[in-house]
Design an enzyme around this catalytic site. Sequence first.
Site, PDB file in Angstrom:
ATOM      1  N   ASP A   1      59.545   0.534 109.987  1.00  0.00           N
ATOM      2  CA  ASP A   1      60.101   1.877 110.236  1.00  0.00           C
ATOM      3  C   ASP A   1      60.198   2.662 108.926  1.00  0.00           C
ATOM      4  O   ASP A   1      61.302   2.917 108.421  1.00  0.00           O
ATOM      5  CB  ASP A   1      61.478   1.740 110.906  1.00  0.00           C
ATOM      6  CG  ASP A   1      62.099   3.092 111.200  1.00  0.00           C
ATOM      7  OD1 ASP A   1      61.343   4.055 111.437  1.00  0.00           O
ATOM      8  OD2 ASP A   1      63.342   3.193 111.167  1.00  0.00           O
TER       9      ASP A   1
ATOM     10  N   CYS B   1      57.608   8.636 111.766  1.00  0.00           N
ATOM     11  CA  CYS B   1      58.485   9.786 112.021  1.00  0.00           C
ATOM     12  C   CYS B   1      57.874  11.057 111.435  1.00  0.00           C
ATOM     13  O   CYS B   1      58.562  12.066 111.292  1.00  0.00           O
ATOM     14  CB  CYS B   1      59.883   9.527 111.482  1.00  0.00           C
ATOM     15  SG  CYS B   1      59.944   9.307 109.702  1.00  0.00           S
TER      16      CYS B   1
HETATM   17  N1  SAH Z   1      65.235   1.465 110.445  1.00  0.00           N
HETATM   18  C1  SAH Z   1      66.371   2.174 109.899  1.00  0.00           C
HETATM   19  C2  SAH Z   1      66.014   3.539 109.352  1.00  0.00           C
HETATM   20  C3  SAH Z   1      64.961   3.535 108.269  1.00  0.00           C
HETATM   21  S1  SAH Z   1      64.897   4.989 107.348  1.00  0.00           S
HETATM   22  C4  SAH Z   1      67.499   2.213 110.921  1.00  0.00           C
HETATM   23  O1  SAH Z   1      67.414   1.571 111.983  1.00  0.00           O
HETATM   24  O2  SAH Z   1      68.506   2.863 110.688  1.00  0.00           O
HETATM   25  C5  SAH Z   1      63.745   4.580 106.109  1.00  0.00           C
HETATM   26  C6  SAH Z   1      64.267   3.640 105.039  1.00  0.00           C
HETATM   27  O3  SAH Z   1      63.197   3.309 104.175  1.00  0.00           O
HETATM   28  C7  SAH Z   1      65.365   4.166 104.146  1.00  0.00           C
HETATM   29  O4  SAH Z   1      66.476   3.314 104.216  1.00  0.00           O
HETATM   30  C8  SAH Z   1      64.778   4.147 102.713  1.00  0.00           C
HETATM   31  O5  SAH Z   1      65.728   3.723 101.746  1.00  0.00           O
HETATM   32  C9  SAH Z   1      63.700   3.123 102.854  1.00  0.00           C
HETATM   33  N2  SAH Z   1      62.538   3.230 101.965  1.00  0.00           N
HETATM   34  C10 SAH Z   1      61.822   4.309 101.630  1.00  0.00           C
HETATM   35  N3  SAH Z   1      60.735   3.983 100.913  1.00  0.00           N
HETATM   36  C11 SAH Z   1      60.751   2.623 100.774  1.00  0.00           C
HETATM   37  C12 SAH Z   1      59.898   1.664 100.163  1.00  0.00           C
HETATM   38  N4  SAH Z   1      58.776   2.044  99.556  1.00  0.00           N
HETATM   39  N5  SAH Z   1      60.226   0.362 100.246  1.00  0.00           N
HETATM   40  C13 SAH Z   1      61.351  -0.028 100.866  1.00  0.00           C
HETATM   41  N6  SAH Z   1      62.194   0.836 101.491  1.00  0.00           N
HETATM   42  C14 SAH Z   1      61.895   2.136 101.444  1.00  0.00           C
END
Ligand code: SAH
Length: 394
Positions: free
Chosen positions: A298, A338
């Site tokens: 996600d 998204c």
């Molecule tokens: N699945 C979550 C929402 C995810 S939002 C839920 O159920 O609430 C996307 C997330 O990806 C964020 O927490 C952000 O910190 C993280 N993120 C963004 N880029 C990233 C990367 N390259 N590696 C790891 N995490 C990342």
Amino acid sequence: MTRIHLLPGREKSLLRRHPWIFDGAVKEKNAPVKPGETVLVCDAKDIPLALGAWSPASQLRIRIWSFDPSETVDAAFFRRRIAQAVALREKLGVLDPDGGCRLIYSESDQLPGVIVDRYADFAAVQFLSAGAELHRQTIADALLELPFINGVYERSDATVRRKENLPERCGCLAGKNIPGKIIIKENDLSFEVDLLNGQKTGFYFDLRSARAEVRRLAHGKRVLNMFSYTGGFACAALSGGAVSVTSADSSAPALEQSKRNLQLNGFTGDHQHICADVFNLLRQLEAGKEKFDLVILDPPKLIPHKGAMMRGCRAYQDLARLGYKLLAPGGILCNFSCSGAMESALFQKITADAAVEAGVNARLVRHLEQSPDHPTLLSVPETFYLKGLITVID
Ligand code: SAH
């Protein structure tokens, strides 16, 4: 009220009830109108069509408040719009007093630039356009009039405000002060949400239906939960009977919050948190021997604008390929996009290509999408953005 005219023929999208007017369609594009002020939008023959908010700094010059030019954009107008949005959530059954939901979803609720998430008796608000900004106090006061809202907190720290020349701003707007963190219930699970420092307004309500689906699928599974944020999918999977969950995110505070959410729900079992870049981590895991039965991907919006299309598509495909590689036979991939710019059909094609690259035969068993409290207004297809695919490999 200033009359603004559309160039000949440029009223077509407006007549189809699409609320965005770009500067190229406007005759008086540099009219001396204050940011956010309401203008009367007329066609080239001076026939009034709609009322909209003027955004002088943005290419998206006017956002329509009302397609009825005889309406007045005042406190009563915002009360009516809010009441309509609340009535829909009531119908959807998402107004549980201890729960949370998206109460107002911008264009979909005919309040462009206004996002309101409800966390129990608090409203967390984002004002993302000049028009929303101008009426922020009126909107906050109207929200406070709702019987289930006791405080309104502003989280206007989204970067999109820069396009409107608006500064970032956070703070209490109406009613009682926010306690900082608040516990809400979702699908019988408890989540502590940091309203002051969490991402966006604190919690991703758009994934509620997806989390319920993961819960159904998780029984007996070893789960890999990538981009895990505050543990929404981890809690859902464990409550569904997952035997282990490995979560990863690049945000250390999000992972700390995830640990607290697992504790809050009494999950003491097999759970691992990894603070890492998921793209690197998946490659490391691929090099190892460990396999999973359910992989959740996600990521954040990987196509933030049209120019990032190619790069974003490659990143989505990369993720899905690595996800498939990590599945044990019979395993399930649950991958999301998204990005509004990513069409459903393209996301499916990218996922299909990833399966071929990974050398697996995958069957699509379910499409997931944003939860119903983020409705898609049919006249504004841009309000649909969240796509998820559940595929099962041989
Ligand atoms: N699945 C979550 C929402 C995810 S939002 C839920 O159920 O609430 C996307 C997330 O990806 C964020 O927490 C952000 O910190 C993280 N993120 C963004 N880029 C990233 C990367 N390259 N590696 C790891 N995490 C990342």
